[in-house]
Design an enzyme around this catalytic site. Structure first.
Site: not given
Length: 404
Positions: A246, A215, A187
Protein backbone atom coordinates in the site's frame (compact mmCIF):
# COMPACT_ATOMS: atom_id res chain seq x y z
CA UNK A 1 -23.89 -33.65 -11.58
CA UNK A 2 -23.85 -30.47 -13.68
CA UNK A 3 -20.85 -28.67 -12.18
CA UNK A 4 -20.89 -25.86 -14.74
CA UNK A 5 -24.50 -25.03 -13.88
CA UNK A 6 -23.57 -24.71 -10.21
CA UNK A 7 -20.77 -22.28 -11.04
CA UNK A 8 -22.95 -20.22 -13.37
CA UNK A 9 -25.73 -20.07 -10.78
CA UNK A 10 -23.26 -18.81 -8.17
CA UNK A 11 -22.21 -16.00 -10.51
CA UNK A 12 -25.78 -15.17 -11.47
CA UNK A 13 -26.68 -14.75 -7.82
CA UNK A 14 -24.02 -12.08 -7.51
CA UNK A 15 -25.26 -10.42 -10.72
CA UNK A 16 -28.87 -10.44 -9.49
CA UNK A 17 -27.81 -8.62 -6.32
CA UNK A 18 -26.13 -5.93 -8.41
CA UNK A 19 -22.66 -6.58 -7.02
CA UNK A 20 -20.96 -8.44 -9.87
CA UNK A 21 -17.47 -7.01 -10.23
CA UNK A 22 -15.97 -6.04 -13.57
CA UNK A 23 -12.25 -5.32 -13.46
CA UNK A 24 -10.98 -2.22 -15.19
CA UNK A 25 -8.30 -3.07 -17.75
CA UNK A 26 -5.72 -0.43 -16.90
CA UNK A 27 -2.02 0.14 -17.46
CA UNK A 28 -0.35 2.37 -14.93
CA UNK A 29 2.07 4.88 -16.46
CA UNK A 30 5.39 4.95 -14.62
CA UNK A 31 6.25 8.50 -13.62
CA UNK A 32 2.76 9.88 -14.30
CA UNK A 33 0.85 8.89 -11.16
CA UNK A 34 -2.19 9.01 -10.79
CA UNK A 35 -2.76 8.62 -14.56
CA UNK A 36 -3.21 5.29 -16.34
CA UNK A 37 -3.94 3.98 -19.83
CA UNK A 38 -7.39 2.50 -20.19
CA UNK A 39 -7.92 -0.61 -22.33
CA UNK A 40 -11.64 -0.78 -21.59
CA UNK A 41 -14.68 1.46 -22.14
CA UNK A 42 -14.01 5.18 -21.83
CA UNK A 43 -11.15 7.53 -22.63
CA UNK A 44 -7.69 6.13 -23.38
CA UNK A 45 -6.18 8.05 -20.46
CA UNK A 46 -7.86 8.14 -17.06
CA UNK A 47 -7.21 9.43 -13.54
CA UNK A 48 -7.23 6.88 -10.71
CA UNK A 49 -8.94 7.83 -7.45
CA UNK A 50 -9.05 4.53 -5.57
CA UNK A 51 -5.50 3.17 -5.46
CA UNK A 52 -4.01 1.81 -2.26
CA UNK A 53 -0.64 3.02 -3.52
CA UNK A 54 -1.44 5.92 -1.23
CA UNK A 55 1.76 7.92 -1.73
CA UNK A 56 2.53 6.96 -5.32
CA UNK A 57 5.63 5.10 -4.16
CA UNK A 58 5.12 2.49 -6.86
CA UNK A 59 6.04 5.30 -9.27
CA UNK A 60 8.94 6.73 -7.24
CA UNK A 61 12.04 6.74 -9.54
CA UNK A 62 14.26 5.60 -6.65
CA UNK A 63 11.99 2.65 -5.94
CA UNK A 64 11.77 1.68 -9.62
CA UNK A 65 15.55 1.91 -10.02
CA UNK A 66 16.07 -0.31 -6.96
CA UNK A 67 13.75 -2.91 -8.50
CA UNK A 68 15.65 -2.80 -11.80
CA UNK A 69 19.05 -3.06 -10.13
CA UNK A 70 17.96 -6.05 -8.04
CA UNK A 71 16.56 -7.88 -11.08
CA UNK A 72 19.68 -7.20 -13.12
CA UNK A 73 21.99 -8.39 -10.33
CA UNK A 74 19.99 -11.34 -8.97
CA UNK A 75 17.51 -12.34 -11.67
CA UNK A 76 13.73 -12.47 -11.92
CA UNK A 77 12.85 -15.11 -9.32
CA UNK A 78 13.95 -15.88 -5.80
CA UNK A 79 14.71 -19.54 -6.47
CA UNK A 80 12.35 -21.14 -3.99
CA UNK A 81 11.14 -21.05 -0.42
CA UNK A 82 13.20 -19.28 2.22
CA UNK A 83 14.05 -22.63 3.83
CA UNK A 84 15.49 -24.19 0.67
CA UNK A 85 17.01 -21.68 -1.71
CA UNK A 86 14.92 -18.53 -1.58
CA UNK A 87 16.58 -16.39 1.09
CA UNK A 88 18.50 -13.49 -0.43
CA UNK A 89 20.51 -10.78 1.27
CA UNK A 90 17.81 -8.29 0.31
CA UNK A 91 15.30 -10.24 2.42
CA UNK A 92 17.63 -9.98 5.40
CA UNK A 93 18.18 -6.24 4.89
CA UNK A 94 14.45 -5.59 4.42
CA UNK A 95 13.55 -7.45 7.60
CA UNK A 96 16.13 -5.42 9.53
CA UNK A 97 14.70 -2.21 8.09
CA UNK A 98 11.13 -3.17 9.05
CA UNK A 99 12.12 -4.18 12.57
CA UNK A 100 13.82 -0.80 12.92
CA UNK A 101 10.75 0.99 11.56
CA UNK A 102 8.58 -0.40 14.35
CA UNK A 103 11.23 -0.48 17.09
CA UNK A 104 11.09 -4.29 17.35
CA UNK A 105 13.81 -6.91 17.68
CA UNK A 106 12.92 -8.82 14.53
CA UNK A 107 10.71 -8.97 11.44
CA UNK A 108 9.55 -11.69 9.06
CA UNK A 109 8.51 -11.28 5.42
CA UNK A 110 5.51 -12.96 3.79
CA UNK A 111 4.23 -12.92 0.22
CA UNK A 112 1.24 -10.71 1.10
CA UNK A 113 -0.48 -8.97 3.98
CA UNK A 114 -3.26 -11.54 3.79
CA UNK A 115 -0.75 -14.36 4.32
CA UNK A 116 1.09 -12.57 7.13
CA UNK A 117 -2.18 -12.14 9.06
CA UNK A 118 -3.54 -15.59 8.35
CA UNK A 119 -0.29 -17.46 9.00
CA UNK A 120 0.78 -15.55 12.09
CA UNK A 121 -2.53 -15.52 13.94
CA UNK A 122 -3.11 -19.21 13.33
CA UNK A 123 0.44 -20.18 14.25
CA UNK A 124 0.77 -18.12 17.42
CA UNK A 125 -2.57 -19.32 18.77
CA UNK A 126 -1.66 -22.96 18.07
CA UNK A 127 1.59 -22.48 20.00
CA UNK A 128 -0.44 -21.32 23.03
CA UNK A 129 -2.68 -24.22 24.15
CA UNK A 130 -6.03 -22.95 25.39
CA UNK A 131 -5.53 -19.54 23.76
CA UNK A 132 -8.49 -17.19 23.43
CA UNK A 133 -8.38 -14.58 20.67
CA UNK A 134 -10.41 -11.42 21.22
CA UNK A 135 -11.16 -10.08 17.76
CA UNK A 136 -12.56 -6.66 16.82
CA UNK A 137 -15.87 -7.10 14.99
CA UNK A 138 -14.59 -5.26 11.89
CA UNK A 139 -11.28 -7.08 11.50
CA UNK A 140 -10.14 -7.86 7.96
CA UNK A 141 -11.02 -11.18 6.30
CA UNK A 142 -7.38 -12.28 6.51
CA UNK A 143 -7.40 -11.91 10.29
CA UNK A 144 -10.70 -13.77 10.56
CA UNK A 145 -9.25 -16.52 8.37
CA UNK A 146 -6.18 -16.86 10.59
CA UNK A 147 -8.29 -17.02 13.74
CA UNK A 148 -10.49 -19.73 12.20
CA UNK A 149 -7.43 -21.73 11.14
CA UNK A 150 -6.12 -21.55 14.69
CA UNK A 151 -9.08 -23.60 15.87
CA UNK A 152 -8.99 -21.79 19.19
CA UNK A 153 -11.75 -20.11 21.12
CA UNK A 154 -12.56 -16.66 19.79
CA UNK A 155 -14.60 -13.88 21.28
CA UNK A 156 -15.76 -10.96 19.14
CA UNK A 157 -15.84 -7.53 20.72
CA UNK A 158 -17.88 -4.64 19.35
CA UNK A 159 -15.87 -2.41 17.07
CA UNK A 160 -13.52 -0.12 19.03
CA UNK A 161 -15.65 -0.68 22.17
CA UNK A 162 -13.21 -0.79 25.10
CA UNK A 163 -15.93 -1.44 27.66
CA UNK A 164 -17.08 -4.53 25.77
CA UNK A 165 -13.50 -5.73 25.34
CA UNK A 166 -12.87 -5.41 29.07
CA UNK A 167 -16.11 -7.24 29.83
CA UNK A 168 -14.96 -10.18 27.70
CA UNK A 169 -11.41 -10.15 29.07
CA UNK A 170 -12.66 -10.06 32.65
CA UNK A 171 -14.93 -13.04 32.02
CA UNK A 172 -12.07 -15.21 30.69
CA UNK A 173 -10.18 -17.60 32.95
CA UNK A 174 -7.16 -15.70 34.31
CA UNK A 175 -4.67 -18.48 33.58
CA UNK A 176 -5.49 -18.96 29.89
CA UNK A 177 -3.34 -17.42 27.15
CA UNK A 178 -5.04 -14.46 25.49
CA UNK A 179 -4.49 -12.31 22.42
CA UNK A 180 -6.34 -9.14 21.38
CA UNK A 181 -6.38 -8.74 17.59
CA UNK A 182 -7.32 -5.44 15.93
CA UNK A 183 -6.41 -2.94 13.22
CA UNK A 184 -5.13 0.61 13.50
CA UNK A 185 -6.91 2.18 10.51
CA UNK A 186 -10.09 0.46 9.32
CA UNK A 187 -9.95 0.87 5.58
CA UNK A 188 -13.62 1.13 4.66
CA UNK A 189 -14.74 3.69 7.27
CA UNK A 190 -11.40 5.38 7.91
CA UNK A 191 -11.68 5.25 11.70
CA UNK A 192 -8.84 4.52 14.13
CA UNK A 193 -8.48 2.05 16.99
CA UNK A 194 -7.84 3.31 20.54
CA UNK A 195 -4.50 1.52 20.69
CA UNK A 196 -3.36 2.87 24.05
CA UNK A 197 -6.65 1.88 25.70
CA UNK A 198 -6.46 -1.60 24.18
CA UNK A 199 -2.90 -1.99 25.47
CA UNK A 200 -4.02 -0.87 28.92
CA UNK A 201 -6.62 -3.64 29.01
CA UNK A 202 -4.29 -6.24 27.53
CA UNK A 203 -1.66 -5.50 30.16
CA UNK A 204 -4.25 -5.58 32.95
CA UNK A 205 -5.57 -8.99 31.92
CA UNK A 206 -2.33 -10.60 30.76
CA UNK A 207 -3.08 -10.64 27.03
CA UNK A 208 -0.83 -10.27 23.99
CA UNK A 209 -1.73 -7.67 21.38
CA UNK A 210 -1.77 -8.15 17.60
CA UNK A 211 -2.02 -4.95 15.57
CA UNK A 212 -2.67 -4.82 11.82
CA UNK A 213 -1.17 -1.54 10.55
CA UNK A 214 -1.54 -2.21 6.80
CA UNK A 215 -3.48 0.98 6.06
CA UNK A 216 -1.22 3.10 8.28
CA UNK A 217 2.40 2.03 7.72
CA UNK A 218 4.25 4.64 5.70
CA UNK A 219 1.42 7.12 6.28
CA UNK A 220 1.50 7.99 10.00
CA UNK A 221 4.27 8.61 12.48
CA UNK A 222 7.40 10.68 11.96
CA UNK A 223 9.10 7.83 10.10
CA UNK A 224 6.05 6.02 8.79
CA UNK A 225 5.72 3.45 11.55
CA UNK A 226 1.94 3.82 11.58
CA UNK A 227 -0.62 4.93 14.13
CA UNK A 228 1.24 3.09 16.87
CA UNK A 229 4.33 5.22 16.19
CA UNK A 230 2.26 8.41 15.92
CA UNK A 231 0.63 7.69 19.27
CA UNK A 232 3.86 6.58 20.95
CA UNK A 233 2.59 3.10 21.83
CA UNK A 234 4.45 0.80 19.38
CA UNK A 235 6.61 -0.52 22.21
CA UNK A 236 3.53 -1.75 24.07
CA UNK A 237 2.17 -3.81 21.16
CA UNK A 238 3.32 -7.46 21.04
CA UNK A 239 3.05 -8.00 17.27
CA UNK A 240 2.82 -5.28 14.64
CA UNK A 241 1.83 -6.51 11.18
CA UNK A 242 2.06 -4.49 8.00
CA UNK A 243 2.15 -4.58 4.22
CA UNK A 244 4.55 -3.48 1.52
CA UNK A 245 1.71 -3.23 -1.01
CA UNK A 246 0.00 0.00 0.00
CA UNK A 247 1.92 3.09 1.12
CA UNK A 248 5.22 1.43 0.19
CA UNK A 249 3.91 0.79 -3.34
CA UNK A 250 5.28 -2.75 -3.77
CA UNK A 251 4.09 -6.20 -2.66
CA UNK A 252 4.35 -8.44 0.39
CA UNK A 253 3.44 -8.53 4.06
CA UNK A 254 5.38 -8.78 7.29
CA UNK A 255 5.25 -9.05 11.05
CA UNK A 256 7.51 -7.49 13.66
CA UNK A 257 7.97 -8.48 17.30
CA UNK A 258 10.41 -10.07 19.71
CA UNK A 259 13.15 -12.30 18.33
CA UNK A 260 11.70 -15.37 20.06
CA UNK A 261 8.18 -14.79 18.72
CA UNK A 262 9.29 -14.09 15.16
CA UNK A 263 11.56 -17.13 15.19
CA UNK A 264 8.70 -19.30 16.41
CA UNK A 265 6.49 -18.12 13.55
CA UNK A 266 9.34 -18.60 11.06
CA UNK A 267 9.79 -22.16 12.28
CA UNK A 268 6.12 -23.21 12.44
CA UNK A 269 3.97 -21.15 10.03
CA UNK A 270 2.98 -23.15 6.95
CA UNK A 271 2.14 -19.90 5.13
CA UNK A 272 5.80 -18.96 5.43
CA UNK A 273 7.56 -22.32 5.15
CA UNK A 274 5.86 -23.73 2.06
CA UNK A 275 5.72 -20.74 -0.31
CA UNK A 276 8.23 -19.14 -2.66
CA UNK A 277 9.80 -15.99 -1.26
CA UNK A 278 9.47 -12.49 -2.69
CA UNK A 279 11.53 -12.01 -5.88
CA UNK A 280 14.64 -9.79 -5.69
CA UNK A 281 13.06 -6.92 -7.63
CA UNK A 282 10.18 -6.67 -5.17
CA UNK A 283 12.42 -6.96 -2.11
CA UNK A 284 14.83 -4.35 -3.47
CA UNK A 285 12.05 -1.94 -4.34
CA UNK A 286 10.37 -2.40 -0.96
CA UNK A 287 13.63 -1.79 0.91
CA UNK A 288 14.20 1.42 -1.03
CA UNK A 289 10.62 2.55 -0.37
CA UNK A 290 10.70 1.85 3.37
CA UNK A 291 14.00 3.70 3.76
CA UNK A 292 12.78 6.59 1.59
CA UNK A 293 9.64 7.14 3.64
CA UNK A 294 11.54 7.05 6.92
CA UNK A 295 13.08 10.40 5.97
CA UNK A 296 10.39 12.02 3.81
CA UNK A 297 7.71 13.10 6.28
CA UNK A 298 6.70 15.91 3.91
CA UNK A 299 4.95 13.32 1.73
CA UNK A 300 2.82 12.26 4.70
CA UNK A 301 1.99 15.86 5.52
CA UNK A 302 0.97 16.58 1.93
CA UNK A 303 -1.10 13.40 1.89
CA UNK A 304 -3.05 14.44 4.99
CA UNK A 305 -3.64 17.92 3.58
CA UNK A 306 -4.97 16.49 0.31
CA UNK A 307 -7.37 14.15 2.11
CA UNK A 308 -8.68 16.96 4.33
CA UNK A 309 -9.11 19.25 1.33
CA UNK A 310 -11.05 16.65 -0.65
CA UNK A 311 -13.40 15.99 2.28
CA UNK A 312 -14.12 19.72 2.54
CA UNK A 313 -14.77 20.13 -1.18
CA UNK A 314 -17.06 17.10 -1.40
CA UNK A 315 -18.99 18.19 1.71
CA UNK A 316 -19.35 21.73 0.39
CA UNK A 317 -20.86 20.30 -2.81
CA UNK A 318 -23.48 18.39 -0.80
CA UNK A 319 -22.07 14.94 -1.49
CA UNK A 320 -22.59 12.46 1.39
CA UNK A 321 -19.07 12.07 2.77
CA UNK A 322 -19.03 9.54 5.59
CA UNK A 323 -17.18 10.47 8.81
CA UNK A 324 -13.48 9.59 8.59
CA UNK A 325 -10.55 10.76 10.68
CA UNK A 326 -7.93 9.42 8.27
CA UNK A 327 -6.88 9.56 4.62
CA UNK A 328 -9.80 7.32 3.59
CA UNK A 329 -12.63 9.35 2.01
CA UNK A 330 -15.82 7.23 1.81
CA UNK A 331 -18.85 8.63 -0.04
CA UNK A 332 -22.13 6.88 0.79
CA UNK A 333 -24.33 5.55 -2.03
CA UNK A 334 -26.38 2.92 -0.22
CA UNK A 335 -27.24 0.78 -3.26
CA UNK A 336 -24.98 -1.59 -5.24
CA UNK A 337 -26.73 -0.94 -8.55
CA UNK A 338 -26.43 2.84 -8.23
CA UNK A 339 -22.85 2.56 -6.99
CA UNK A 340 -21.88 0.65 -10.12
CA UNK A 341 -23.86 3.01 -12.36
CA UNK A 342 -22.01 5.98 -10.87
CA UNK A 343 -18.57 4.42 -11.26
CA UNK A 344 -19.34 3.28 -14.82
CA UNK A 345 -20.40 6.81 -15.71
CA UNK A 346 -17.34 8.33 -14.05
CA UNK A 347 -15.09 6.13 -16.16
CA UNK A 348 -16.84 6.29 -19.51
CA UNK A 349 -17.96 9.94 -19.43
CA UNK A 350 -15.29 11.61 -17.34
CA UNK A 351 -12.21 9.37 -17.44
CA UNK A 352 -12.22 8.96 -13.67
CA UNK A 353 -11.60 5.53 -12.16
CA UNK A 354 -13.29 4.65 -8.87
CA UNK A 355 -14.36 1.16 -7.85
CA UNK A 356 -17.71 0.67 -6.06
CA UNK A 357 -17.43 -0.94 -2.63
CA UNK A 358 -20.26 -3.42 -2.11
CA UNK A 359 -21.23 -6.32 0.13
CA UNK A 360 -19.50 -8.43 1.50
CA UNK A 361 -16.71 -5.85 1.86
CA UNK A 362 -19.21 -3.53 3.59
CA UNK A 363 -22.68 -4.28 5.02
CA UNK A 364 -25.63 -4.15 2.65
CA UNK A 365 -27.16 -0.67 2.56
CA UNK A 366 -23.78 1.01 3.11
CA UNK A 367 -22.42 0.61 -0.41
CA UNK A 368 -20.03 3.44 -1.16
CA UNK A 369 -17.30 4.98 -3.23
CA UNK A 370 -13.94 4.81 -1.48
CA UNK A 371 -11.73 7.69 -2.57
CA UNK A 372 -8.03 7.72 -1.76
CA UNK A 373 -6.43 11.08 -2.65
CA UNK A 374 -2.65 11.06 -2.90
CA UNK A 375 -0.05 13.85 -2.63
CA UNK A 376 -0.26 14.04 -6.44
CA UNK A 377 -3.99 14.75 -6.80
CA UNK A 378 -3.90 18.51 -7.23
CA UNK A 379 -6.72 21.06 -6.92
CA UNK A 380 -7.58 20.82 -10.63
CA UNK A 381 -8.04 17.04 -10.42
CA UNK A 382 -10.14 17.49 -7.28
CA UNK A 383 -12.34 20.06 -8.98
CA UNK A 384 -12.85 17.72 -11.93
CA UNK A 385 -13.76 14.89 -9.58
CA UNK A 386 -16.36 16.93 -7.68
CA UNK A 387 -18.01 18.15 -10.89
CA UNK A 388 -18.09 14.63 -12.32
CA UNK A 389 -19.56 13.18 -9.12
CA UNK A 390 -22.33 15.78 -9.10
CA UNK A 391 -23.20 14.96 -12.70
CA UNK A 392 -23.18 11.20 -12.06
CA UNK A 393 -25.20 11.65 -8.85
CA UNK A 394 -27.92 13.42 -10.80
CA UNK A 395 -28.08 10.66 -13.42
CA UNK A 396 -29.00 8.02 -10.81
CA UNK A 397 -31.44 10.28 -8.95
CA UNK A 398 -29.56 10.40 -5.66
CA UNK A 399 -30.20 13.38 -3.37
CA UNK A 400 -27.51 15.75 -2.18
CA UNK A 401 -27.17 16.89 1.39
CA UNK A 402 -28.26 20.38 2.37
CA UNK A 403 -25.30 22.71 2.40
CA UNK A 404 -25.31 25.42 5.05
Amino acid sequence: MNYEKIFKTAVEQVRDEGRYRVFADLERIAGEFPYARNHGPGPDRIVGWCSNDYLGQGQNPEVIEAACQAARKMGAGSGGTRNISGTHHLHVLLEKSLADLHGKEAALLFTSGYVSNSATLSTVAKLLPGCIIFSDALNHASMIDGIRQAGCERRIWRHNDLAHLEELLAAAEPGRPKMVAFESVYSMDGDVAPIAGICDLAERYGAMTYLDEVHAVGLYGKRGGGISERDGVAGRVTIIEGTLAKAFGCMGGYITGSSALVDAVRSHAAGFIFTTSLPPAVAGAALASVEYLKVHDELRQRHQERAATLKKRLTAAGLPVMPSETHIVPVLVGCPVRAKAITDDLMVTHGIYVQPINYPTVPKGTERLRLTPSPFHDDILMGNLVEALLASWAKVDLPLRNVA
